[in-house]
Every structure is written in C-alpha cells, then in structure tokens.
Design a protein around this motif. Structure first.
Motif, PDB file in Angstrom:
ATOM      1  N   UNK A   1       0.897  -1.234   0.260  1.00  0.00           N
ATOM      2  CA  UNK A   1      -0.046   0.035  -0.101  1.00  0.00           C
ATOM      3  C   UNK A   1       0.974   1.326   0.030  1.00  0.00           C
ATOM      4  N   UNK A   2       0.604   2.049  -0.788  1.00  0.00           N
ATOM      5  CA  UNK A   2       1.459   3.244  -1.014  1.00  0.00           C
ATOM      6  C   UNK A   2       1.067   4.398   0.152  1.00  0.00           C
ATOM      7  N   UNK A   3       1.617   5.644   0.297  1.00  0.00           N
ATOM      8  CA  UNK A   3       1.395   6.462   1.035  1.00  0.00           C
ATOM      9  C   UNK A   3       0.623   7.451   0.517  1.00  0.00           C
ATOM     10  N   UNK A   4      -0.242   8.102   1.277  1.00  0.00           N
ATOM     11  CA  UNK A   4      -1.077   9.232   0.864  1.00  0.00           C
ATOM     12  C   UNK A   4      -0.423  10.412   1.597  1.00  0.00           C
ATOM     13  N   UNK A   5       0.220  11.521   0.835  1.00  0.00           N
ATOM     14  CA  UNK A   5       0.481  12.689   1.350  1.00  0.00           C
ATOM     15  C   UNK A   5      -0.429  13.899   1.044  1.00  0.00           C
ATOM     16  N   UNK A   6      -0.652  14.383   2.083  1.00  0.00           N
ATOM     17  CA  UNK A   6      -2.001  15.539   1.613  1.00  0.00           C
ATOM     18  C   UNK A   6      -0.990  17.051   1.781  1.00  0.00           C
ATOM     19  N   UNK A   7      -1.436  17.993   1.127  1.00  0.00           N
ATOM     20  CA  UNK A   7      -0.698  19.220   0.838  1.00  0.00           C
ATOM     21  C   UNK A   7      -2.050  19.931   1.184  1.00  0.00           C
ATOM     22  N   UNK A   8      -1.925  20.665   2.432  1.00  0.00           N
ATOM     23  CA  UNK A   8      -2.990  21.609   2.751  1.00  0.00           C
ATOM     24  C   UNK A   8      -2.795  22.650   3.785  1.00  0.00           C
ATOM     25  N   UNK A   9      -3.650  23.710   3.696  1.00  0.00           N
ATOM     26  CA  UNK A   9      -3.580  25.014   4.519  1.00  0.00           C
ATOM     27  C   UNK A   9      -4.736  25.621   4.430  1.00  0.00           C
ATOM     28  N   UNK A  10      -5.212  26.348   5.484  1.00  0.00           N
ATOM     29  CA  UNK A  10      -6.280  27.180   5.579  1.00  0.00           C
ATOM     30  C   UNK A  10      -6.075  28.578   4.903  1.00  0.00           C
ATOM     31  N   UNK A  11      -4.907  28.919   4.152  1.00  0.00           N
ATOM     32  CA  UNK A  11      -4.579  30.042   3.549  1.00  0.00           C
ATOM     33  C   UNK A  11      -3.963  29.605   2.310  1.00  0.00           C
ATOM     34  N   UNK A  12      -4.510  30.465   1.215  1.00  0.00           N
ATOM     35  CA  UNK A  12      -3.826  30.342  -0.272  1.00  0.00           C
ATOM     36  C   UNK A  12      -2.715  31.071  -0.430  1.00  0.00           C
ATOM     37  N   UNK A  13      -1.892  31.054  -1.277  1.00  0.00           N
ATOM     38  CA  UNK A  13      -0.669  31.581  -1.674  1.00  0.00           C
ATOM     39  C   UNK A  13       0.628  31.321  -0.869  1.00  0.00           C
ATOM     40  N   UNK A  14       0.466  30.069  -0.207  1.00  0.00           N
ATOM     41  CA  UNK A  14       1.541  29.713   0.759  1.00  0.00           C
ATOM     42  C   UNK A  14       2.824  28.908   0.065  1.00  0.00           C
ATOM     43  N   UNK A  15       2.689  28.769  -1.471  1.00  0.00           N
ATOM     44  CA  UNK A  15       3.597  28.082  -2.239  1.00  0.00           C
ATOM     45  C   UNK A  15       3.161  26.654  -2.085  1.00  0.00           C
ATOM     46  N   UNK A  16       2.339  26.095  -1.773  1.00  0.00           N
ATOM     47  CA  UNK A  16       1.639  24.654  -1.636  1.00  0.00           C
ATOM     48  C   UNK A  16       1.780  24.098  -3.172  1.00  0.00           C
ATOM     49  N   UNK A  17       1.239  24.518  -4.249  1.00  0.00           N
ATOM     50  CA  UNK A  17       1.327  23.875  -5.482  1.00  0.00           C
ATOM     51  C   UNK A  17       2.843  23.731  -6.115  1.00  0.00           C
TER      52      UNK A  17
END
Length: 219
Positions: A1-17
C-alpha cells in the motif's frame, strides 16, 4: 500500500502547489511510482502538468481529480502507486477535512513573516487534531516553514519554530526549512520541478527538498 501525502492549508498563496510538484519530481527520481489527486478546483496542478506536456518534458505524471469521496479514491490509488500526492484548497474546506481522514502524512506550509498565515494556523491545527483524535490517529502532520529569508540575520523562522514547538497544542515544525529562492518558481513556471531546473539556486533547492523528505520519512 502506497503512502498518501496531503498538501493543505487554511490560507492560499503559501507556495503549496509549487512545492508539491517539486516533491513529486523528487519522489519519482528516487524510484517511486507517483500520482496526483487534485481536490482543489483551482486546478493549479492540472495547469502545471499541461504546461509540462506542452514542453515535452518527461515523465508525464498520472493525474486524477476528486471532490466528493476523497478518502475512498485516495486509498484506491494508493493500492496502485507508491505515493499519492493529494492537493487541497488553500482555505478552510470540506475537501481538506475529508483528505485528513486518509492522510499518512500532512505537509502544511507557512511563511514565517506573514502574520495573516499565522492567524489562520490555529483553525487548521484544530481540524488536524480533530481528525487525529477520531478518524486517523496514525496521521503524521508537519508544519513546514516556507519562503524563509536567506539572510542569516533574519530570525523570523527560528523564533516561529521555537514558539510552535514549545507548545504541544501546535503541530510539529520540521527542522528543515524551504528558503525563498527564485529557482522554485522558475522551475514551476516552465513545467518542471526544482530537480529539473539547472542553476546554482536550483542546486540549493534540490538539497532542501531532499532533506525535508528525509526528515518526514518519505525517502
């Protein structure tokens, strides 16, 4: 089973993508089979991958979208891939809360000098702690300091990390920081991860990504 890595924040523009795609490329180069699950209707990753394909850059990563049964879809993908990188909206959202129920690792980015991001952090932490206590106790959440000043005299990042790590009510902050380097954005804008961007700043960026992934146990 592979790993699920979530990228998240309650604020946009933080460089997530921008960081998601560089991490995607790095994990692939380490020999892993990776997929992206897009749960943010802004579709930044879809646009990035389209630019990558137009430029003829390989590999062409597998991409999926889901906005409803997120946990079920992510787990199905994890049965086929080593890593599923799950992108959530940069705001308080149902998609983010659903993603927390299936995350093996959460990476949430914050800019040390941006007070508005710090102000929204407590709401995000509450969502994470709620998911851990009821639905996903094994999730490993991390706060990552992003766009840190390269001037060694600037203490914003050190002071914020100490403040958060001294209080158990917050989430752990990684020792490894991501610094403010043009290479990250330049790579992203041309459909590349920083490992595919060739200049001196790119070399430093590659090292930062690799050390971060080692610290959180992904490579």
């Amino acid at each position: 089973m592979g790993k699920i890595v979530v990228f998240g924040s309650h604020k946009g523009g933080v460089g997530k993508s921008t960081l998601l795609v560089s991490i995607l490329v790095c994990l692939h180069r380490a020999g892993n089979k990776c997929a992206v699950l897009e749960c943010d209707d802004q579709n930044s990753i879809k646009d990035f991958l389209a630019e990558r394909k137009e430029q003829g850059i390989t590999p062409d990563f597998d991409y999926y979208e889901c906005y409803t049964d997120i946990a079920e879809r992510a787990r199905k993908l994890a049965s086929r891939y080593d890593f599923v990188l799950l992108d959530t909206p940069g705001k308080k959202s149902a998609e983010f809360r659903k993603a927390l129920t299936c995350a093996d690792t959460l990476l949430s980015f914050i800019e040390p000098g941006a007070q508005v991001e710090i102000n929204t952090l407590s709401q995000m932490v509450n969502d994470v702690k709620t998911a851990q206590s009821s639905l996903n106790p094994t999730m490993q959440p991390w706060i990552v300091l992003n766009r840190c000043a390269t001037d060694p005299r600037d203490q914003d990042a050190s002071e914020l990390r100490q403040m958060l790590n001294d209080d158990p009510d917050w989430l752990p902050v990684t020792r490894q920081r991501i610094y403010s380097r043009k290479a990250y954005k330049q790579a992203y804008n041309t459909g590349r991860g920083v490992h595919e961007h060739q200049d001196n700043n790119g070399n430093k960026g590659r090292g930062e990504i690799e050390l971060l992934l080692q610290e959180v146990g992904l490579i």
